[in-house]
Scaffold this motif. Structure first.
Motif, short mmCIF file in Angstrom:
data_model
loop_
_atom_site.label_atom_id
_atom_site.label_comp_id
_atom_site.label_asym_id
_atom_site.label_seq_id
_atom_site.Cartn_x
_atom_site.Cartn_y
_atom_site.Cartn_z
N ALA A 152 67.98 50.71 43.23
CA ALA A 152 67.91 49.81 44.38
C ALA A 152 66.95 48.68 44.06
N GLN A 153 67.28 47.47 44.57
CA GLN A 153 66.47 46.28 44.28
C GLN A 153 66.41 45.38 45.51
N VAL A 154 65.21 44.87 45.77
CA VAL A 154 65.02 43.77 46.73
C VAL A 154 64.74 42.52 45.92
N TYR A 155 65.48 41.45 46.21
CA TYR A 155 65.37 40.22 45.43
C TYR A 155 65.23 39.04 46.39
N ILE A 156 64.22 38.20 46.15
CA ILE A 156 64.03 36.97 46.94
C ILE A 156 64.07 35.79 45.99
N LYS A 157 64.99 34.89 46.24
CA LYS A 157 65.23 33.76 45.34
C LYS A 157 64.34 32.57 45.71
N ASN A 158 63.66 32.03 44.68
CA ASN A 158 62.85 30.81 44.82
C ASN A 158 61.85 30.91 45.97
N ILE A 159 61.02 31.93 45.95
CA ILE A 159 60.00 32.10 46.97
C ILE A 159 58.78 31.27 46.61
N ASN A 160 58.16 30.64 47.64
CA ASN A 160 57.02 29.76 47.37
C ASN A 160 56.17 29.64 48.63
N ASN A 161 54.88 29.77 48.47
CA ASN A 161 53.95 29.63 49.59
C ASN A 161 53.88 28.16 50.02
N TRP A 162 53.65 27.94 51.30
CA TRP A 162 53.65 26.56 51.82
C TRP A 162 52.36 25.81 51.50
N THR A 163 51.28 26.54 51.17
CA THR A 163 50.02 25.87 50.84
C THR A 163 49.23 26.75 49.89
N VAL A 164 48.13 26.21 49.38
CA VAL A 164 47.29 26.95 48.46
C VAL A 164 46.32 27.81 49.25
N GLU A 165 46.53 29.13 49.20
CA GLU A 165 45.67 30.06 49.91
C GLU A 165 45.94 31.48 49.39
N GLU A 166 45.04 32.39 49.71
CA GLU A 166 45.29 33.79 49.38
C GLU A 166 46.34 34.33 50.34
N ASP A 167 47.40 34.89 49.82
CA ASP A 167 48.51 35.28 50.67
C ASP A 167 49.12 36.59 50.19
N LYS A 168 49.80 37.29 51.12
CA LYS A 168 50.45 38.54 50.80
C LYS A 168 51.73 38.67 51.61
N LEU A 169 52.70 39.34 51.00
CA LEU A 169 53.94 39.70 51.68
C LEU A 169 54.12 41.20 51.55
N TYR A 170 54.11 41.89 52.69
CA TYR A 170 54.26 43.35 52.71
C TYR A 170 55.74 43.69 52.84
N LEU A 171 56.22 44.55 51.94
CA LEU A 171 57.61 44.97 51.92
C LEU A 171 57.69 46.46 52.25
N GLU A 172 58.47 46.81 53.30
CA GLU A 172 58.53 48.18 53.79
C GLU A 172 59.97 48.70 53.79
N LEU A 173 60.11 50.02 53.60
CA LEU A 173 61.37 50.72 53.80
C LEU A 173 61.27 51.44 55.14
N LEU A 174 62.25 51.23 56.03
CA LEU A 174 62.22 51.79 57.38
C LEU A 174 63.36 52.80 57.54
N ASP A 175 63.03 53.91 58.18
CA ASP A 175 64.05 54.92 58.45
C ASP A 175 65.14 54.37 59.38
N TYR A 176 64.73 53.49 60.31
CA TYR A 176 65.69 52.93 61.26
C TYR A 176 65.22 51.54 61.69
N ALA A 177 66.17 50.62 61.86
CA ALA A 177 65.90 49.29 62.40
C ALA A 177 67.18 48.79 63.03
N GLU A 178 67.04 47.97 64.06
CA GLU A 178 68.22 47.39 64.71
C GLU A 178 69.03 46.59 63.67
N GLU A 179 70.35 46.66 63.80
CA GLU A 179 71.22 45.97 62.84
C GLU A 179 70.93 44.47 62.86
#
Length: 295
Positions: A152-179
């Protein structure tokens, strides 16, 4: 006597005249020969002059041809230089474009394209992952009963922060979420909002981009670990799974993708089942015989 003397005198005169005439004739022939020789020599000189003139003309023509060929060669060399210069410029332009262009999307390579499933949300960039929000993406899908997810793979194409700063993106696997994609407001709150998620969830990865604007964008690719794959297989069995995204900054992107590869589980062959059934039957008969033999 007189007549004899006179006769002798005449004879001598005749001899002298003949001798003189012979000398004159010889002299005349000699002069004529000399004149003829001189004329022949003149003709030979004229011929030599003509030959020399022809040689000179031929040499001039050859020199002209050489000049033309040299000029043509120079033109060809110039054309080659122009072409070479053009090619060099093109190569430099290509290099510059390659260095400055945003990386293009390269699909991952699978062991086989069979049993590969591709998913993408209707909002392909998920609202460009706004830093004032966090998102869930619910997917209604389940593998076939005889399939198991092995990649399994999560892929984000051409991702780029809007400004120069310390930043993070949290990626989670959820047992259930609305479609589909659902957004929640966190007012750019720091940290991972899914820590308080009510359902089962598992942190997959924390992404930090390597280049901020105006630097080039990058492609983000994350592959599930064996443990994460086991949870994915467990939670997706009911036909619903979810991915969670919590950006602590504004992440521009050109699309979010989720890809799954499955393998067909091996099923026992009929002969194996027959042997297994025969073994069970034999064991049952032996147990019955043993019981009947007891007093």
């Amino acid at each position: 006597m007189y007549n004899s003397g006179e006769q002798m005198k005449k004879i001598l005169i005749i001899i002298v005249v003949l001798l003189l005439g012979f000398n004159v004739s010889a002299y005349a022939k000699s002069g004529s020969g000399s004149s003829g020789s001189s004329g022949s020599s003149g003709k030979s000189d004229d011929k030599k002059d003509d030959d020399k003139k022809k040689d000179d003309d031929k040499k001039k023509d050859d020199d002209k041809d050489d000049d033309d060929k040299s000029g043509k060669k120079d033109d060809d060399d110039k054309d080659d230089e122009d072409k070479s210069g053009k090619n060099d410029d093109d190569i430099d332009d290509d290099k510059t474009a390659e260095e400055n262009d945003i990386p293009y999307y390269v699909p991952p390579v699978y062991p086989s394209d069979q049993n590969v499933y591709h998913f993408q949300p209707s909002d392909v960039d998920i609202d460009d992952l706004d830093h004032f929000k966090y998102y869930t993406w619910g997917i209604d899908w389940a593998p076939k009963p005889n399939e198991k997810i092995v990649w399994a793979q999560v892929y984000i194409k051409n991702i780029n922060n809007w400004t120069v700063e310390e930043d993070k993106l949290y990626l989670e696997l959820l047992d259930y979420a609305e479609e589909g994609v659902t957004s929640f407001t966190d007012n750019q709150g720091g940290g991972n909002n899914f820590t308080s998620w009510l359902g089962n969830h598992l942190l997959l990865d924390i992404f930090t981009d390597l280049a901020d604007l105006p630097g080039p964008a990058e492609n983000y690719s994350y592959l599930f670990t064996e443990f994460q794959l086991s949870k994915l297989n467990e939670w997706i069995a009911d036909g619903r799974i979810g991915l969670g995204f919590d950006p602590d900054c504004h992440y521009f992107n050109d699309g979010v993708y989720f890809k799954i590869k499955t393998e067909v589980l091996a099923t026992p062959e009929p002969a194996t089942m027959l042997l297994f059934g025969t073994g069970l039957l034999g064991a049952a008969l032996r147990k019955r015989k043993f019981l009947s033999a007891k007093p």
